[in-house]
Design an enzyme around this catalytic site. Sequence first.
Site, PDB file in Angstrom:
ATOM      1  N   CYS A 209      -0.920   4.681  -5.786  1.00 41.56           N
ATOM      2  CA  CYS A 209      -1.819   3.788  -5.068  1.00 41.56           C
ATOM      3  C   CYS A 209      -1.660   2.429  -5.718  1.00 41.56           C
ATOM      4  O   CYS A 209      -1.630   2.328  -6.951  1.00 41.56           O
ATOM      5  CB  CYS A 209      -3.269   4.265  -5.151  1.00 41.56           C
ATOM      6  SG  CYS A 209      -4.453   3.063  -4.508  1.00 41.56           S
TER       7      CYS A 209
ATOM      8  N   THR B 297       0.860  -1.177   0.000  1.00 41.92           N
ATOM      9  CA  THR B 297       0.000   0.000   0.000  1.00 41.92           C
ATOM     10  C   THR B 297       0.895   1.225   0.000  1.00 41.92           C
ATOM     11  O   THR B 297       1.991   1.194   0.568  1.00 41.92           O
ATOM     12  CB  THR B 297      -0.913   0.045   1.237  1.00 41.92           C
ATOM     13  OG1 THR B 297      -1.544   1.332   1.340  1.00 41.92           O
ATOM     14  CG2 THR B 297      -0.137  -0.196   2.516  1.00 41.92           C
TER      15      THR B 297
END
Length: 243
Positions: A204, A91
């Site tokens: 992302c 992440t």
Amino acid sequence: MDTAHDGTLATVGILGGMSSESTVEYYRGVDAGINEARGGHAAGQVLVRSVNFADIEGFIADERWDAAGDYLAAAAEDLEAGGANFVVMATNTMHRVAPAIEDALSVPFVHIVDPTAGAIADAGLETVGVLGTRPVMEGEFYADRFADHGIDVIVPEAGRRQQIHDIIFDELTKGIVTEESREGYVAAIEELVDAGAEGVVLGCTEIEMLVAQADVPGTPLFDTTALHVADAVDRCLGVAASQ
């Protein structure tokens, strides 16, 4: 650890679940990279510690970053205890609490920005746009890490940032990909280029599901997921020195 010549592999610990979509890409990518290098039935030595994304979403919404750091540091310690030689976190957003994880581990924690910044530097670029969640686009932790590598960051305007953020949480983390959202992201990339970006970071780990280089052929894209995974593969093979 030099594993390049004796056939052994370092074990990578993947701190995942943020979301499961990106975690799968990390696992698959490490295995594919090892197999490409070694052939046959070779695959990575991988540990996965997946957390409850609902907990993470709550930490983000309430801006409880200290609690998030403690939560993820404990999960990372599970990976080290299980035998991981180094840890990656699947992440971008939760790298805001990377210092807490680094402090908890005695094995290396590989920050997602570092291999991305290396690729940008190799391309000879100095200014890049960033797409990601609002904490990534608006927080200092991400831009500051790039600045440590001599790279300047620009982000979309406020309305576009909200759109990008909402698509990530409402669609991409659930595996939903739409043409309308792709068009919105392509428009955001074009706006960043108009504002002076020489390339754009897909900041992302789910964005690579939506946008590919073919969608914006004139603008270099830097896929943080692919670059982070490639670095992990090198470390498993003993090519990259542990930092």
